[in-house]
Design a protein around this motif. Structure first.
Motif, PDB file in Angstrom:
ATOM      1  N   VAL A   1      -3.171 -13.871  55.857  1.00 16.26           N
ATOM      2  CA  VAL A   1      -2.206 -13.815  57.050  1.00 16.26           C
ATOM      3  C   VAL A   1      -2.177 -14.759  57.742  1.00 16.26           C
ATOM      4  O   VAL A   1      -3.055 -15.219  58.368  1.00 16.26           O
ATOM      5  N   ALA A   2      -0.992 -15.509  57.924  1.00 12.28           N
ATOM      6  CA  ALA A   2      -0.736 -16.676  58.649  1.00 12.28           C
ATOM      7  C   ALA A   2      -0.203 -16.055  59.914  1.00 12.28           C
ATOM      8  O   ALA A   2       0.886 -15.416  60.040  1.00 12.28           O
ATOM      9  N   THR A   3      -0.476 -16.792  61.011  1.00 16.87           N
ATOM     10  CA  THR A   3       0.128 -16.572  62.411  1.00 16.87           C
ATOM     11  C   THR A   3       1.421 -17.333  62.576  1.00 16.87           C
ATOM     12  O   THR A   3       2.309 -16.980  63.462  1.00 16.87           O
ATOM     13  N   SER A   4       1.754 -18.585  61.837  1.00 16.05           N
ATOM     14  CA  SER A   4       2.949 -19.348  61.818  1.00 16.05           C
ATOM     15  C   SER A   4       3.572 -19.367  60.613  1.00 16.05           C
ATOM     16  O   SER A   4       2.766 -19.059  59.647  1.00 16.05           O
ATOM     17  N   LEU A   5       4.578 -19.956  60.475  1.00 18.58           N
ATOM     18  CA  LEU A   5       5.359 -20.426  59.159  1.00 18.58           C
ATOM     19  C   LEU A   5       5.277 -21.747  58.863  1.00 18.58           C
ATOM     20  O   LEU A   5       5.869 -22.492  59.969  1.00 18.58           O
ATOM     21  N   SER A   6       4.903 -22.291  57.685  1.00 15.25           N
ATOM     22  CA  SER A   6       4.968 -23.617  57.142  1.00 15.25           C
ATOM     23  C   SER A   6       5.461 -23.657  55.922  1.00 15.25           C
ATOM     24  O   SER A   6       6.029 -22.657  55.246  1.00 15.25           O
ATOM     25  N   ARG A   7       5.693 -24.933  55.302  1.00 14.32           N
ATOM     26  CA  ARG A   7       5.890 -25.064  53.788  1.00 14.32           C
ATOM     27  C   ARG A   7       5.088 -24.437  52.956  1.00 14.32           C
ATOM     28  O   ARG A   7       5.465 -24.256  51.796  1.00 14.32           O
ATOM     29  N   LEU A   8       3.774 -24.188  53.413  1.00 14.91           N
ATOM     30  CA  LEU A   8       2.721 -23.396  52.501  1.00 14.91           C
ATOM     31  C   LEU A   8       2.859 -21.982  52.478  1.00 14.91           C
ATOM     32  O   LEU A   8       2.120 -21.312  51.692  1.00 14.91           O
ATOM     33  N   THR A   9       3.576 -21.498  53.477  1.00 18.95           N
ATOM     34  CA  THR A   9       3.869 -20.014  53.305  1.00 18.95           C
ATOM     35  C   THR A   9       4.306 -19.490  52.015  1.00 18.95           C
ATOM     36  O   THR A   9       5.394 -19.944  51.543  1.00 18.95           O
ATOM     37  N   SER A  10       3.686 -18.267  51.521  1.00 14.26           N
ATOM     38  CA  SER A  10       4.157 -17.891  50.180  1.00 14.26           C
ATOM     39  C   SER A  10       5.330 -16.939  50.515  1.00 14.26           C
ATOM     40  O   SER A  10       6.064 -16.586  49.744  1.00 14.26           O
ATOM     41  N   LEU A  11       5.264 -15.989  51.701  1.00 15.62           N
ATOM     42  CA  LEU A  11       6.334 -14.920  51.753  1.00 15.62           C
ATOM     43  C   LEU A  11       6.248 -14.782  53.492  1.00 15.62           C
ATOM     44  O   LEU A  11       5.466 -14.674  54.025  1.00 15.62           O
ATOM     45  N   LEU A  12       7.708 -14.441  53.684  1.00 12.35           N
ATOM     46  CA  LEU A  12       7.658 -13.873  55.295  1.00 12.35           C
ATOM     47  C   LEU A  12       8.266 -12.339  55.037  1.00 12.35           C
ATOM     48  O   LEU A  12       9.009 -11.805  54.269  1.00 12.35           O
ATOM     49  N   PRO A  23      -1.980 -19.868  45.896  1.00 12.76           N
ATOM     50  CA  PRO A  23      -1.431 -20.011  44.538  1.00 12.76           C
ATOM     51  C   PRO A  23       0.142 -20.408  44.676  1.00 12.76           C
ATOM     52  O   PRO A  23       0.922 -20.553  43.460  1.00 12.76           O
ATOM     53  N   GLY A  24       0.496 -20.380  45.976  1.00 15.74           N
ATOM     54  CA  GLY A  24       2.005 -20.826  46.022  1.00 15.74           C
ATOM     55  C   GLY A  24       3.045 -19.813  46.522  1.00 15.74           C
ATOM     56  O   GLY A  24       2.594 -18.931  46.935  1.00 15.74           O
ATOM     57  N   ARG A  25       4.254 -20.138  46.380  1.00 16.45           N
ATOM     58  CA  ARG A  25       5.138 -19.090  46.870  1.00 16.45           C
ATOM     59  C   ARG A  25       5.413 -17.701  45.759  1.00 16.45           C
ATOM     60  O   ARG A  25       5.145 -17.965  44.747  1.00 16.45           O
ATOM     61  N   TYR A  26       5.791 -16.641  46.494  1.00 15.21           N
ATOM     62  CA  TYR A  26       6.068 -15.553  45.891  1.00 15.21           C
ATOM     63  C   TYR A  26       7.343 -15.482  45.012  1.00 15.21           C
ATOM     64  O   TYR A  26       8.167 -16.175  45.578  1.00 15.21           O
ATOM     65  N   GLN A  27       7.426 -15.075  43.927  1.00 16.28           N
ATOM     66  CA  GLN A  27       8.781 -15.162  43.070  1.00 16.28           C
ATOM     67  C   GLN A  27       9.260 -13.745  43.120  1.00 16.28           C
ATOM     68  O   GLN A  27       8.350 -12.835  42.530  1.00 16.28           O
ATOM     69  N   ASP A  28      10.351 -13.384  43.323  1.00 21.62           N
ATOM     70  CA  ASP A  28      10.951 -12.302  43.211  1.00 21.62           C
ATOM     71  C   ASP A  28      10.964 -11.612  41.706  1.00 21.62           C
ATOM     72  O   ASP A  28      10.912 -12.286  40.748  1.00 21.62           O
ATOM     73  N   GLY A  29      10.493 -10.301  41.810  1.00 22.03           N
ATOM     74  CA  GLY A  29       9.982  -9.525  40.660  1.00 22.03           C
ATOM     75  C   GLY A  29       8.624  -9.671  40.057  1.00 22.03           C
ATOM     76  O   GLY A  29       8.354  -8.829  39.126  1.00 22.03           O
TER      77      GLY A  29
END
Length: 336
Positions: free
Chosen positions: A284-295, A245-251
């Motif tokens: 759960v992603a093993t790497s980080l990309s522009r599609l990653t929602s949260l680190l 659904p996209g990136r996590y939004q704070d709050g």
């Protein structure tokens, strides 16, 4: 006494592959990390069709600060005189033996129980667990979230003392029975997972050492050592069934399908943390990309490749404690 919320039985035979008994469990703890302890435990034993046989409850002396008293209500004074876990381990084991452990977010309850038995240089007699969150997903229950109180409300179960182990176990037992019968009527395969004994603690009274976790390597002495396969034979995970659904939004809450990556050391074992994320419906992603929602990282100032990429891409970053809170209320994936 539990109210009978079981639907009228159908003429369909009971599935022969279903377990012969269940132990519905709830534990309250001093926190969420591997060094935290159980401070109370409750077990409702159910027969093959979810009928209550008996129940049991105890407080436990954690040998440390009781943690978030504002949640569980157990102060140091209230726990004074309670038995140590080693003192109740045998009785607890007798309640679990030859049964499937049932819990809400079962990977957490099982991990805490497994660690306590490992500290006591024993093994919990549990070979399979069933998470009621996973079962509600298999049944397609129309729940707005996966909180215990929401599952209870769906079946008309009234909770009297939230975060009290005995009442939480009662509520879960009362909600599990109609879920079990619905699964049986629909021929649903129960989402059973294997439980392997955890032996991650080294040091003993005999050697004068205090138990400490040994993560990802053989212990140098004492009671065994944690191996990467301690939780299950393979770490290969099925594909996440939900779209991103996209990136996590704070709050805001997490939503099923979000891609989550981890970086650096964690207080909860990485495999366990990833299991909890997967059971909540996250990818759960093993790497980080522009599609990653949260680190998720406890060291956002480090120069690991994932942290560096998160800075470049503007990926939201939270620490482990905040992620643990977010996992408690993950929103279901959007329909369609």
């Amino acid at each position: 006494m539990l109210e009978d919320l079981t639907p009228t039985p159908s003429s369909a035979p009971w599935p022969t592959a279903y377990p012969q008994g269940y132990a519905v469990v709830d534990v309250e703890t001093t926190g969420l990390s591997r060094d935290d302890r159980i401070i109370s435990a409750a077990v409702y034993r159910l027969d093959a069709r979810g009928e209550v046989e008996d129940h049991w409850y105890t407080t436990v002396n954690p040998e440390r600060d009781p943690g978030p008293v504002w949640i569980h209500g157990l102060t140091s004074d209230a726990l004074e005189g309670s038995p140590l876990f080693a003192d109740i381990a045998e009785e607890f084991a007798s309640r679990l033996a030859d049964r499937v452990l049932v819990a809400h977010n079962a990977v957490f309850d099982w991990s805490m129980i497994a660690r306590e038995y490992a500290r006591a240089e024993r093994e919990a007699p549990v070979r399979q667990r069933l998470c009621t969150i996973a079962l509600s997903k298999e049944l397609g229950l129309p729940l707005p979230n996966h909180k215990l109180e929401t599952l209870a409300a769906h079946y008309g179960v009234v909770q009297q003392r939230a975060h009290h182990a005995l009442d939480d176990a009662r509520v879960l037992a009362e909600a599990f029975r109609p879920s079990l019968h619905a699964a049986a009527r629909g021929g649903v395969r129960l989402p059973l997972l294997e439980c392997r004994p955890l032996t991650e603690w080294s040091g003993s009274a005999a050697t004068g050492g205090s138990p400490r976790p040994q993560i990802g390597r053989q212990a140098s002495g004492g009671y065994g050592g944690y191996q990467p396969t301690s939780w299950r034979p393979s770490r290969k995970r099925p594909a996440c069934p939900y779209p991103n659904p996209g990136r996590y939004q704070d709050g805001e809450p997490l939503r099923q399908g979000m891609r989550v990556a981890f970086s650096g050391d964690t207080s909860v074992e990485r495999d366990l943390l990833e299991d909890r994320a997967v059971e909540a419906g996250l990818h759960v992603a093993t790497s980080l990309s522009r599609l990653t929602s949260l680190l998720v990282t406890n060291d956002p100032d480090s120069m690991t490749s994932k942290v560096v990429k998160a800075r470049q891409y503007g990926t939201p970053v939270v620490d482990e404690a905040a992620f643990g809170q977010l996992l408690r209320d993950v929103e279901p994936a959007a329909e369609g």
